[in-house]
Design a protein around this motif. Structure first.
Motif, PDB file in Angstrom:
ATOM      1  N   HIS A   1       0.838  -1.263   0.068  1.00  0.00           N
ATOM      2  CA  HIS A   1       0.049  -0.104   0.094  1.00  0.00           C
ATOM      3  C   HIS A   1       0.843   1.264  -0.271  1.00  0.00           C
ATOM      4  O   HIS A   1       0.301   2.216  -0.097  1.00  0.00           O
ATOM      5  N   ARG A   2       2.091   1.241   0.240  1.00  0.00           N
ATOM      6  CA  ARG A   2       3.013   2.203   0.030  1.00  0.00           C
ATOM      7  C   ARG A   2       3.223   2.826  -1.250  1.00  0.00           C
ATOM      8  O   ARG A   2       3.913   4.203  -1.266  1.00  0.00           O
ATOM      9  N   ARG A   3       2.669   2.528  -2.260  1.00  0.00           N
ATOM     10  CA  ARG A   3       2.762   3.065  -3.539  1.00  0.00           C
ATOM     11  C   ARG A   3       1.504   4.074  -3.614  1.00  0.00           C
ATOM     12  O   ARG A   3       1.253   4.593  -4.660  1.00  0.00           O
ATOM     13  N   ASP A   4       0.485   4.126  -2.910  1.00  0.00           N
ATOM     14  CA  ASP A   4      -0.758   4.750  -2.779  1.00  0.00           C
ATOM     15  C   ASP A   4      -0.369   6.179  -2.711  1.00  0.00           C
ATOM     16  O   ASP A   4       0.478   6.725  -1.912  1.00  0.00           O
ATOM     17  N   LEU A   5      -0.998   7.152  -3.500  1.00  0.00           N
ATOM     18  CA  LEU A   5      -0.529   8.465  -3.353  1.00  0.00           C
ATOM     19  C   LEU A   5      -0.733   9.036  -2.295  1.00  0.00           C
ATOM     20  O   LEU A   5      -0.006  10.126  -2.054  1.00  0.00           O
ATOM     21  N   ASP A   6      -2.098   8.803  -1.600  1.00  0.00           N
ATOM     22  CA  ASP A   6      -2.353   9.127  -0.136  1.00  0.00           C
ATOM     23  C   ASP A   6      -1.351   9.113   0.701  1.00  0.00           C
ATOM     24  O   ASP A   6      -1.036   9.657   1.759  1.00  0.00           O
ATOM     25  N   PHE A   7      -0.805   7.818   0.699  1.00  0.00           N
ATOM     26  CA  PHE A   7       0.080   7.245   1.689  1.00  0.00           C
ATOM     27  C   PHE A   7       1.586   8.165   1.389  1.00  0.00           C
ATOM     28  O   PHE A   7       2.125   8.661   2.394  1.00  0.00           O
ATOM     29  N   LYS A   8       1.863   8.375   0.322  1.00  0.00           N
ATOM     30  CA  LYS A   8       3.023   9.363   0.010  1.00  0.00           C
ATOM     31  C   LYS A   8       3.023  10.620   0.414  1.00  0.00           C
ATOM     32  O   LYS A   8       3.748  11.462   0.896  1.00  0.00           O
ATOM     33  N   PHE A   9       1.723  11.221   0.087  1.00  0.00           N
ATOM     34  CA  PHE A   9       1.415  12.425   0.610  1.00  0.00           C
ATOM     35  C   PHE A   9       1.452  12.775   2.063  1.00  0.00           C
ATOM     36  O   PHE A   9       1.823  13.529   2.691  1.00  0.00           O
ATOM     37  N   ALA A  10       0.679  11.747   2.864  1.00  0.00           N
ATOM     38  CA  ALA A  10       0.960  11.551   4.422  1.00  0.00           C
ATOM     39  C   ALA A  10       2.453  11.636   4.491  1.00  0.00           C
ATOM     40  O   ALA A  10       2.787  12.481   5.647  1.00  0.00           O
ATOM     41  N   ILE A  11       3.261  10.808   4.181  1.00  0.00           N
ATOM     42  CA  ILE A  11       4.644  10.921   4.568  1.00  0.00           C
ATOM     43  C   ILE A  11       5.182  12.275   4.202  1.00  0.00           C
ATOM     44  O   ILE A  11       6.273  12.719   4.989  1.00  0.00           O
ATOM     45  N   ALA A  12       5.028  12.772   3.103  1.00  0.00           N
ATOM     46  CA  ALA A  12       5.586  14.168   2.626  1.00  0.00           C
ATOM     47  C   ALA A  12       5.138  15.199   3.773  1.00  0.00           C
ATOM     48  O   ALA A  12       6.024  16.015   4.192  1.00  0.00           O
ATOM     49  N   VAL A  13       4.046  15.292   4.151  1.00  0.00           N
ATOM     50  CA  VAL A  13       3.695  16.246   5.090  1.00  0.00           C
ATOM     51  C   VAL A  13       4.142  15.734   6.414  1.00  0.00           C
ATOM     52  O   VAL A  13       4.744  17.030   7.139  1.00  0.00           O
ATOM     53  N   LEU A  14       4.322  14.676   7.021  1.00  0.00           N
ATOM     54  CA  LEU A  14       5.026  14.377   7.969  1.00  0.00           C
ATOM     55  C   LEU A  14       6.350  15.070   8.074  1.00  0.00           C
ATOM     56  O   LEU A  14       7.234  15.483   8.980  1.00  0.00           O
ATOM     57  N   LEU A  15       7.346  14.830   7.026  1.00  0.00           N
ATOM     58  CA  LEU A  15       8.552  15.169   6.558  1.00  0.00           C
ATOM     59  C   LEU A  15       8.557  16.775   6.781  1.00  0.00           C
ATOM     60  O   LEU A  15       9.668  17.540   7.099  1.00  0.00           O
ATOM     61  N   GLY A  16       7.693  17.426   6.059  1.00  0.00           N
ATOM     62  CA  GLY A  16       7.767  18.848   6.055  1.00  0.00           C
ATOM     63  C   GLY A  16       7.406  19.530   7.106  1.00  0.00           C
ATOM     64  O   GLY A  16       7.690  20.634   7.322  1.00  0.00           O
ATOM     65  N   SER A  17       6.985  18.939   8.151  1.00  0.00           N
ATOM     66  CA  SER A  17       6.348  19.408   9.461  1.00  0.00           C
ATOM     67  C   SER A  17       7.660  19.133  10.362  1.00  0.00           C
ATOM     68  O   SER A  17       7.481  20.090  11.460  1.00  0.00           O
ATOM     69  N   ILE A  18       8.615  18.442  10.246  1.00  0.00           N
ATOM     70  CA  ILE A  18       9.830  18.204  11.215  1.00  0.00           C
ATOM     71  C   ILE A  18      10.831  19.492  11.140  1.00  0.00           C
ATOM     72  O   ILE A  18      10.947  19.873  12.415  1.00  0.00           O
ATOM     73  N   PRO A  19      11.087  20.313  10.094  1.00  0.00           N
ATOM     74  CA  PRO A  19      12.031  21.363  10.189  1.00  0.00           C
ATOM     75  C   PRO A  19      11.567  22.429  11.373  1.00  0.00           C
ATOM     76  O   PRO A  19      12.153  22.904  12.142  1.00  0.00           O
ATOM     77  N   ILE A  20      10.239  22.882  11.303  1.00  0.00           N
ATOM     78  CA  ILE A  20       9.719  23.903  12.044  1.00  0.00           C
ATOM     79  C   ILE A  20       9.841  23.467  13.646  1.00  0.00           C
ATOM     80  O   ILE A  20      10.050  24.417  14.465  1.00  0.00           O
ATOM     81  N   GLY A  21       9.382  22.320  13.721  1.00  0.00           N
ATOM     82  CA  GLY A  21       9.618  21.790  15.000  1.00  0.00           C
ATOM     83  C   GLY A  21      10.957  21.890  15.637  1.00  0.00           C
ATOM     84  O   GLY A  21      11.138  22.251  16.851  1.00  0.00           O
ATOM     85  N   ILE A  22      11.955  21.476  14.893  1.00  0.00           N
ATOM     86  CA  ILE A  22      13.454  21.654  15.465  1.00  0.00           C
ATOM     87  C   ILE A  22      13.884  22.904  15.642  1.00  0.00           C
ATOM     88  O   ILE A  22      14.208  23.402  16.711  1.00  0.00           O
ATOM     89  N   VAL A  23      13.560  23.761  14.692  1.00  0.00           N
ATOM     90  CA  VAL A  23      14.095  25.113  14.606  1.00  0.00           C
ATOM     91  C   VAL A  23      13.267  25.971  15.675  1.00  0.00           C
ATOM     92  O   VAL A  23      13.779  26.904  16.542  1.00  0.00           O
ATOM     93  N   GLY A  24      11.932  25.562  15.940  1.00  0.00           N
ATOM     94  CA  GLY A  24      11.232  26.326  17.054  1.00  0.00           C
ATOM     95  C   GLY A  24      11.648  26.105  18.487  1.00  0.00           C
ATOM     96  O   GLY A  24      11.547  27.046  19.278  1.00  0.00           O
ATOM     97  N   LEU A  25      12.115  24.825  18.515  1.00  0.00           N
ATOM     98  CA  LEU A  25      12.816  24.368  19.932  1.00  0.00           C
ATOM     99  C   LEU A  25      13.952  24.950  20.125  1.00  0.00           C
ATOM    100  O   LEU A  25      14.284  25.382  21.256  1.00  0.00           O
TER     101      LEU A  25
END
Length: 296
Positions: free
Chosen positions: A100-124
């Motif tokens: 199921h990891r080829r599903d576009l929605d799965f890839k989009f979810a992973i992309a959003v998770l990765l995109g959310s990491i930088p601001i958390g690190i810099v914010g802290l």
């Protein structure tokens, strides 16, 4: 200009002089309107908090500003509930079974998770600077103006030949890194993410929706962190009553703002927001330089 007439002292635990209820309502409404527009919600809240007489770098005020953003996040969750349910289902299917990891929605979810990491690190890492030095209206006014030129460049050079199905982890990581600049009040989280998305060739509706998705983990984490770590400062400062009222108002107003923005962006450029940002930034710098508003 002396501080006494402009800044309220923070109330003590036995003092009933908490944030005025009408201030909380106005600030909540402004948060709801501005959170997803590329005009900086934190910048607007900082300006109004200063105008209302609060010290914008006091711990209770900075915590209040972060917490009431949760109302806008809840409105986003409700508005995008069908999309979020579909994407989460795809994510858990992909975690459970590799096919199921080829599903576009799965890839989009992973992309959003990765995109959310930088601001958390810099914010802290830069939490103290963000809550004190960068809250100055000198920074707010300057950032409103300077980032407007980035938005103008992105808007004029947008190819818009890629859509939501084309979003990759590389796109969201780049957009997520750019989102870190929004920790400077005045830059605008949505303004940063939308500009970066346009420069990646994504269309305006896609970058706007992506900005919504990226806001959920970033704003939720910031709001919860401030609620936990600054609980006593809120209790003894602006008060939990006004904070919850402002959060509720931001939820209601943000619901309508999200719906309007998606319809507007589908047919228009960011020109109106750019003009507004420059005008507001110039006005703020003028008011601070003449002593009408205090920088902090």
């Amino acid at each position: 200009m002396p501080d006494a007439p402009l800044h309220r002292r923070r109330p003590g635990p036995d003092d009933d002089a908490l944030m005025d209820l009408w201030h909380a309502i106005v600030l909540g409404a402004v948060e709801g309107v501005t959170e997803f527009l590329p005009i900086s919600s934190t910048g607007h809240l900082t300006i109004l908090e200063s105008a209302f007489g609060y010290r914008v770098d006091d711990p209770d005020i900075t915590a209040f500003t972060a917490i009431i953003q949760v109302g806008a996040v809840l409105a986003t969750l409700l508005y995008l509930r069908a999309d979020i349910k579909r994407i989460l289902a795809a994510f858990f299917r992909g975690v459970a079974r590799s096919e199921h990891r080829r599903d576009l929605d799965f890839k989009f979810a992973i992309a959003v998770l990765l995109g959310s990491i930088p601001i958390g690190i810099v914010g802290l890492l830069f939490k103290d600077e963000i809550e004190t030095t960068l809250r100055s209206l000198w920074f707010v006014g300057s950032a409103l103006i300077l980032w407007s030129f980035v938005m103008l460049f992105a808007d004029m050079n947008a190819k818009q030949d890629r859509h939501e199905r084309d979003v990759t982890w590389k796109d969201t990581l780049i957009i997520g890194v750019t989102q870190c600049l929004a920790l400077i009040p005045g830059v605008s989280r949505s303004g940063a993410t939308m500009s970066a998305g346009l420069l990646r060739g994504l269309d305006r509706v896609t970058v706007t929706r992506l900005s919504f998705f990226l806001s959920i983990p970033a704003l939720s984490a910031a709001g919860v962190l401030q609620a936990v770590t600054e609980f006593d400062n809120i209790s003894n400062g602006v008060g939990w009553g006004p904070t919850l009222v402002a959060t509720a108002v931001s939820f209601v107003v943000a619901w309508f703002a999200v719906s309007w923005l998606l319809r507007y962006i589908a047919r228009h450029s960011y020109a109106i927001f750019i003009v507004y940002r420059v005008a507001l930034g110039a006005l703020i710098l003028l008011l601070v330089s003449t002593g009408v508003l205090s920088a902090t």
